[in-house]
Structures are given as C-alpha cells and as structure tokens.
Design a protein around this motif. Structure first.
Motif, mmCIF file in Angstrom:
data_model
loop_
_atom_site.group_PDB
_atom_site.id
_atom_site.type_symbol
_atom_site.label_atom_id
_atom_site.label_comp_id
_atom_site.label_asym_id
_atom_site.label_seq_id
_atom_site.Cartn_x
_atom_site.Cartn_y
_atom_site.Cartn_z
ATOM 1 N N VAL A 63 -27.937 -2.830 -24.613
ATOM 2 C CA VAL A 63 -27.597 -4.027 -25.372
ATOM 3 C C VAL A 63 -26.938 -5.076 -24.455
ATOM 4 N N THR A 64 -26.166 -4.615 -23.479
ATOM 5 C CA THR A 64 -25.532 -5.535 -22.534
ATOM 6 C C THR A 64 -26.587 -6.162 -21.623
ATOM 7 N N ARG A 65 -27.501 -5.339 -21.108
ATOM 8 C CA ARG A 65 -28.565 -5.867 -20.243
ATOM 9 C C ARG A 65 -29.425 -6.879 -20.987
ATOM 10 N N ASN A 66 -29.746 -6.579 -22.241
ATOM 11 C CA ASN A 66 -30.556 -7.509 -23.032
ATOM 12 C C ASN A 66 -29.806 -8.807 -23.302
ATOM 13 N N THR A 67 -28.512 -8.723 -23.533
ATOM 14 C CA THR A 67 -27.707 -9.927 -23.735
ATOM 15 C C THR A 67 -27.709 -10.785 -22.476
ATOM 16 N N ILE A 68 -27.542 -10.140 -21.326
ATOM 17 C CA ILE A 68 -27.562 -10.866 -20.051
ATOM 18 C C ILE A 68 -28.892 -11.595 -19.892
ATOM 19 N N LYS A 69 -29.983 -10.912 -20.153
ATOM 20 C CA LYS A 69 -31.312 -11.534 -20.022
ATOM 21 C C LYS A 69 -31.483 -12.679 -21.010
ATOM 22 N N ARG A 70 -31.044 -12.487 -22.228
ATOM 23 C CA ARG A 70 -31.179 -13.523 -23.260
ATOM 24 C C ARG A 70 -30.385 -14.775 -22.899
ATOM 25 N N VAL A 71 -29.141 -14.588 -22.477
ATOM 26 C CA VAL A 71 -28.296 -15.728 -22.103
ATOM 27 C C VAL A 71 -28.871 -16.421 -20.873
ATOM 28 N N THR A 72 -29.349 -15.650 -19.899
ATOM 29 C CA THR A 72 -29.941 -16.233 -18.688
ATOM 30 C C THR A 72 -31.158 -17.088 -19.030
ATOM 31 N N PRO A 93 -20.605 -5.275 -11.935
ATOM 32 C CA PRO A 93 -20.479 -4.825 -13.334
ATOM 33 C C PRO A 93 -19.851 -5.898 -14.221
ATOM 34 N N VAL A 94 -20.393 -6.029 -15.432
ATOM 35 C CA VAL A 94 -19.820 -6.974 -16.392
ATOM 36 C C VAL A 94 -18.913 -6.262 -17.391
ATOM 37 N N ASN A 95 -19.137 -4.973 -17.602
ATOM 38 C CA ASN A 95 -18.249 -4.145 -18.431
ATOM 39 C C ASN A 95 -18.604 -2.680 -18.198
ATOM 40 N N GLY A 96 -17.811 -1.781 -18.723
ATOM 41 C CA GLY A 96 -18.037 -0.353 -18.512
ATOM 42 C C GLY A 96 -18.778 0.295 -19.662
ATOM 43 N N LYS A 97 -19.067 1.585 -19.487
ATOM 44 C CA LYS A 97 -19.759 2.336 -20.545
ATOM 45 C C LYS A 97 -18.913 2.452 -21.795
ATOM 46 N N ASP A 98 -17.588 2.558 -21.618
ATOM 47 C CA ASP A 98 -16.730 2.769 -22.768
ATOM 48 C C ASP A 98 -16.249 1.472 -23.407
ATOM 49 N N GLY A 99 -16.437 0.347 -22.725
ATOM 50 C CA GLY A 99 -16.017 -0.940 -23.280
ATOM 51 C C GLY A 99 -17.033 -1.469 -24.277
ATOM 52 N N PRO A 100 -16.687 -2.546 -24.963
ATOM 53 C CA PRO A 100 -17.650 -3.119 -25.913
ATOM 54 C C PRO A 100 -18.881 -3.646 -25.172
ATOM 55 N N ALA A 101 -20.034 -3.425 -25.752
ATOM 56 C CA ALA A 101 -21.287 -3.807 -25.100
ATOM 57 C C ALA A 101 -21.413 -5.318 -24.998
ATOM 58 N N THR A 102 -21.186 -6.005 -26.089
ATOM 59 C CA THR A 102 -21.235 -7.467 -26.064
ATOM 60 C C THR A 102 -20.169 -8.004 -26.996
ATOM 61 N N THR A 103 -19.588 -9.062 -26.570
ATOM 62 C CA THR A 103 -18.606 -9.746 -27.400
ATOM 63 C C THR A 103 -18.877 -11.237 -27.275
ATOM 64 N N ARG A 104 -18.307 -11.989 -28.168
ATOM 65 C CA ARG A 104 -18.469 -13.435 -28.114
ATOM 66 C C ARG A 104 -17.904 -13.977 -26.800
ATOM 67 N N SER A 105 -16.763 -13.420 -26.365
ATOM 68 C CA SER A 105 -16.156 -13.903 -25.120
ATOM 69 C C SER A 105 -17.013 -13.550 -23.909
#
Length: 135
Positions: A63-72, A93-105
C-alpha cells in the motif's frame, strides 16, 4: 484527452520496457532529495515520460509503494516537463513495517518532496546554457 498540457497518464507517457529503464539508469542521477533520486534523459518524443521504482526494502508494504507511485504520477502529470524520460527511484525508507502504511501527512510530505524534485528539473531545463565570458 491528449496533447500539450494534458493531465492524462496514457501508456505513451510511461517508461515500461526494461531497455528503456536501462538507458536512463546508465546516466548519472540528475537530482536527489531526502527519499528519491531522479534520473533524466532527453527524448525525441513530443512529451515527457515517467518510470517509478519503489523497492520493497525501502517501502515494505504494498500500500505504501502504491501510494508513492500514485503521488509521483500525479506530480509528474502537473509538472509540465519538457520532452525527457524521467525515472524516480525511491532511495531511502519512508516508513517501517510496523508503522502506518499511509497517512495524510506522509502523502503531503511525498507530494511536497516530489514537487520540488520535478520543479528543480524544470528550472534546469529552462535555464539557458552558460555563455563563456569574452576577453
């Protein structure tokens, strides 16, 4: 909707083939930011093209990788670049495995960083080449 100033992301505006990626990667990085590296190469097409590389080791959750691609892609569509092939590679790294996958910030931070990256590229292309001083 195609043509100059179009905000679509049709297949012709994507770098999809391995050899196309390789030909851009052979060149040195054009710009670096906190999380991304931008590679560019002039092309002979009437528009810019984009490729995005987001490795699992830097963004473990899909979900994080897809967000990165979408925003890019969103920032690329609105950046108004000259005809170049661009590859944006996630380099840290933009975040870790245990952190939230995507946030508004996170989305806002990625958007701001990518906007600066593409804007610096647009400014570099728009600037005329330096003129050597005359004696």
């Amino acid at each position: 909707m195609t043509g100059e100033g179009s905000h679509d992301f049709a297949r012709v505006r994507r770098i999809v083939k391995t050899d196309e990626f390789s030909s851009v990667f052979r060149l040195r990085p054009t710009q670096k930011s906190a999380h991304f590296v931008l590679y560019t190469r002039p092309n002979s097409l009437p528009h810019a093209r984009l490729g995005v590389v987001a490795a699992k080791r830097f963004a473990p959750r899909a979900v994080t990788r897809n967000t990165i691609k979408r925003v890019t892609r969103e920032v690329f569509r609105t950046s108004g670049l000259l005809p170049v092939d661009c590859i944006v590679r996630l380099a840290r790294p933009v975040n870790g495995k245990d952190g939230p996958a995507t946030t508004r910030s996170l989305k806002a931070a990625l958007h701001a960083e990518l906007t600066r990256l593409f804007a610096s590229q647009r400014a570099r292309r728009a600037a005329p080449p330096p003129v050597p001083p005359t004696p």
